[in-house]
Design a protein around this motif. Sequence first.
Motif, mmCIF file in Angstrom:
data_model
loop_
_atom_site.group_PDB
_atom_site.id
_atom_site.type_symbol
_atom_site.label_atom_id
_atom_site.label_comp_id
_atom_site.label_asym_id
_atom_site.label_seq_id
_atom_site.Cartn_x
_atom_site.Cartn_y
_atom_site.Cartn_z
ATOM 1 N N UNK A 159 0.844 -1.253 -0.058
ATOM 2 C CA UNK A 159 -0.338 -0.109 0.212
ATOM 3 C C UNK A 159 0.961 1.404 -0.416
ATOM 4 N N UNK A 160 0.627 2.255 -0.484
ATOM 5 C CA UNK A 160 1.035 3.771 -0.878
ATOM 6 C C UNK A 160 1.279 4.368 0.614
ATOM 7 N N UNK A 161 0.662 4.567 1.383
ATOM 8 C CA UNK A 161 0.902 4.229 2.790
ATOM 9 C C UNK A 161 2.394 4.085 3.532
ATOM 10 N N UNK A 162 3.010 3.029 2.413
ATOM 11 C CA UNK A 162 4.301 2.554 3.496
ATOM 12 C C UNK A 162 5.112 3.360 2.904
ATOM 13 N N UNK A 163 5.255 3.900 2.226
ATOM 14 C CA UNK A 163 6.604 5.266 1.133
ATOM 15 C C UNK A 163 6.316 6.421 2.136
ATOM 16 N N UNK A 164 7.667 6.420 2.758
ATOM 17 C CA UNK A 164 7.832 7.544 3.891
ATOM 18 C C UNK A 164 8.352 8.988 3.399
ATOM 19 N N UNK A 165 8.076 9.978 3.464
ATOM 20 C CA UNK A 165 8.186 11.071 2.559
ATOM 21 C C UNK A 165 8.454 12.160 3.569
ATOM 22 N N UNK A 166 9.888 12.846 3.492
ATOM 23 C CA UNK A 166 10.395 14.076 5.176
ATOM 24 C C UNK A 166 10.614 14.873 4.450
#
Length: 154
Positions: free
Chosen positions: A7-14
């Motif tokens: 699922x896309x929420x597993x990408x972490x953007x900082x």
Amino acid sequence: MADDFVLNYRNLYEINTTPDQPDETATWAVIAAGISTVDPSFDDETDDTTYYDGEGFSSLDVTGIAASLQFSGHRKYGDPAQDYIAGLAFEVGEKRKTKLRWTQPDGKQITGNVTISGIKITGGDANAKSDFEFTVTFNGKPEVTDAGSGGTGA
């Protein structure tokens, strides 16, 4: 296997909220709260050339890339990433530049200098949550580090 489709929420953007500080003391804020959609875009610059030895067929070369991520969702006041980005809405030039770090579900990490544009800090129906949108565009080629490699990959 259940993990075949992550699922896309597993990408972490900082995002670095202290771009005026040295990289080793950067303050990284997670871009997640209130964000419901991330739309990556990799716009290719191309050269399409036909040569005589190609019998009338052309050859396409990618000569450049403009890579960006468009974030959209709802405004969440008090969130460090959103507050930082919203604070740039009336700024121009160097004040709109910082660093972004994107860690993908497989551990690959993309880090680079970015410019923040298209900031929308409010909007929508009277009885709806305030809209929040912005785009980050990489300035030059980001550093791509494969999971567990510690080196730069492509």
